[in-house]
Design a protein around this motif. Structure first.
Motif, short mmCIF file in Angstrom:
data_model
loop_
_atom_site.label_atom_id
_atom_site.label_comp_id
_atom_site.label_asym_id
_atom_site.label_seq_id
_atom_site.Cartn_x
_atom_site.Cartn_y
_atom_site.Cartn_z
N MET A 76 0.97 -1.31 -0.10
CA MET A 76 0.00 0.03 -0.05
C MET A 76 0.98 1.29 0.04
O MET A 76 1.78 1.51 0.77
CB MET A 76 -0.80 -0.09 1.25
N PRO A 77 0.44 2.10 -0.96
CA PRO A 77 1.65 3.32 -0.98
C PRO A 77 1.18 4.25 0.15
O PRO A 77 0.06 4.36 0.84
CB PRO A 77 1.21 4.13 -2.53
N VAL A 78 2.20 5.02 0.52
CA VAL A 78 2.22 6.04 1.51
C VAL A 78 2.05 7.47 0.82
O VAL A 78 2.69 7.71 -0.05
CB VAL A 78 3.57 6.03 2.44
N LEU A 79 0.79 8.05 1.30
CA LEU A 79 0.52 9.24 0.46
C LEU A 79 0.70 10.30 1.47
O LEU A 79 0.14 10.28 2.63
CB LEU A 79 -0.69 9.27 -0.11
N PRO A 80 1.29 11.42 1.01
CA PRO A 80 1.54 12.55 1.92
C PRO A 80 0.15 13.30 2.44
O PRO A 80 -0.63 13.57 1.35
CB PRO A 80 2.29 13.51 1.45
N SER A 81 -0.23 13.55 3.63
CA SER A 81 -1.46 14.11 3.90
C SER A 81 -1.50 15.62 3.67
O SER A 81 -0.36 16.07 3.91
CB SER A 81 -1.76 13.80 5.56
N LEU A 82 -2.39 16.09 3.20
CA LEU A 82 -2.60 17.68 3.04
C LEU A 82 -3.27 18.35 4.09
O LEU A 82 -3.45 19.44 4.18
CB LEU A 82 -3.41 17.65 1.63
N GLU A 83 -3.78 17.67 5.08
CA GLU A 83 -4.27 18.07 6.23
C GLU A 83 -3.24 19.14 6.80
O GLU A 83 -2.04 18.57 6.94
CB GLU A 83 -4.67 16.79 7.36
N SER A 84 -3.59 20.07 7.45
CA SER A 84 -2.95 21.11 8.29
C SER A 84 -1.71 21.55 7.44
O SER A 84 -0.78 21.83 7.83
CB SER A 84 -2.14 20.28 9.45
N THR A 85 -1.97 21.68 6.15
CA THR A 85 -1.08 22.35 5.03
C THR A 85 -1.78 23.33 4.60
O THR A 85 -2.82 24.08 4.87
CB THR A 85 -0.70 21.47 3.91
N THR A 86 -0.89 24.39 3.67
CA THR A 86 -1.24 25.39 2.94
C THR A 86 -1.72 25.33 1.57
O THR A 86 -1.91 26.08 0.96
CB THR A 86 -0.28 26.58 3.15
N PHE A 87 -2.01 23.99 1.34
CA PHE A 87 -2.79 23.44 0.22
C PHE A 87 -3.68 24.63 -0.46
O PHE A 87 -3.57 25.11 -1.61
CB PHE A 87 -3.08 22.19 0.13
N ASP A 88 -4.76 25.04 0.44
CA ASP A 88 -5.86 25.89 -0.21
C ASP A 88 -5.09 27.25 -0.77
O ASP A 88 -5.65 27.59 -1.75
CB ASP A 88 -6.90 25.89 0.89
N ALA A 89 -4.48 27.95 0.42
CA ALA A 89 -3.94 29.15 0.00
C ALA A 89 -2.98 29.09 -1.16
O ALA A 89 -2.82 29.95 -2.09
CB ALA A 89 -3.36 29.87 1.22
N ASP A 90 -1.94 27.90 -0.89
CA ASP A 90 -0.95 27.98 -2.27
C ASP A 90 -1.16 27.32 -3.39
O ASP A 90 -0.81 27.79 -4.41
CB ASP A 90 0.27 27.12 -1.46
N LEU A 91 -2.09 26.37 -3.61
CA LEU A 91 -2.15 25.76 -4.70
C LEU A 91 -3.71 25.44 -5.41
O LEU A 91 -3.87 25.46 -6.66
CB LEU A 91 -1.77 24.25 -4.89
N ARG A 92 -4.55 25.21 -4.17
CA ARG A 92 -5.99 25.22 -5.01
C ARG A 92 -6.42 26.02 -6.05
O ARG A 92 -6.43 27.19 -5.68
CB ARG A 92 -7.09 24.97 -3.54
N ASP A 93 -6.73 25.65 -7.31
CA ASP A 93 -7.34 26.41 -8.25
C ASP A 93 -6.35 27.24 -8.85
O ASP A 93 -6.54 28.33 -9.67
CB ASP A 93 -8.55 27.07 -7.69
#
Length: 172
Positions: A1-18
């Motif tokens: 089973m692959p280990v995928l990094p969690s985006l929880e508690s990251t700045t994904f929404d501000a930095d990358l989303r859309d």
């Protein structure tokens, strides 16, 4: 089973989303003359990327794919990785502070040697089937590795000229 990094508690929404980036690689043609290879990347959401290639040998390719994202430094550096139907492995690092893209592409033998056949739009069933055929050419070690850096020309939110995708559309 692959280990995928969690985006929880990251700045994904501000930095990358859309976020939508248009960037140019400073490349050379077959005669060594300078040319620009323009790419367009839309970080659609935490599961997908949507992109188009406008310059270089892969110009004319429009695709979307399941992607994994990894925060390297919040607000500064992100990595995005995906696998294409052609068998090409893609890894992109987005340097927000310096407006730079750094990529490593592991082109499949079919994709690299038959770049014209890799053009088209994934939404077209004939293009998708042709791309899958490119992945069957050669063996896993028959790859062309390409490491490049590009300067970001435009940085904005939203689809721009890229067509939105549906989350239930199949990807790898």
């Amino acid at each position: 089973m692959p280990v995928l990094p969690s985006l929880e508690s990251t700045t994904f929404d501000a930095d990358l989303r859309d976020r939508h980036l248009i960037y140019d690689y400073a490349a050379q043609d077959e005669h060594g003359n300078p040319e620009k290879w323009r790419y367009e990347m839309w970080f659609y959401n935490e599961d997908r990327i949507n992109y188009a290639i406008h310059g270089g040998p892969m110009a004319g390719r429009v695709n979307f794919q399941t992607a994994t994202y990894q925060c390297i430094r919040p607000g500064e550096l992100w990595q995005c990785n995906w696998l294409e139907e052609t068998g090409t492995i893609c890894s992109l690092v987005y340097d927000i502070s310096n407006s730079r893209i750094t990529t490593l592409l592991g082109f499949s033998k079919g994709h690299w040697e038959q770049a014209e056949a890799a053009h088209g739009d994934k939404r077209n069933p004939q293009d998708l089937e042709r791309w899958r055929g490119l992945a069957r050419l050669g063996i896993q070690t028959d790859r062309k590795l390409l490491s490049e850096q590009a300067n970001i020309v435009w940085d904005f939110r939203g689809p721009g000229d890229l067509k939105p995708i549906e989350m239930d559309w199949p990807t790898l």
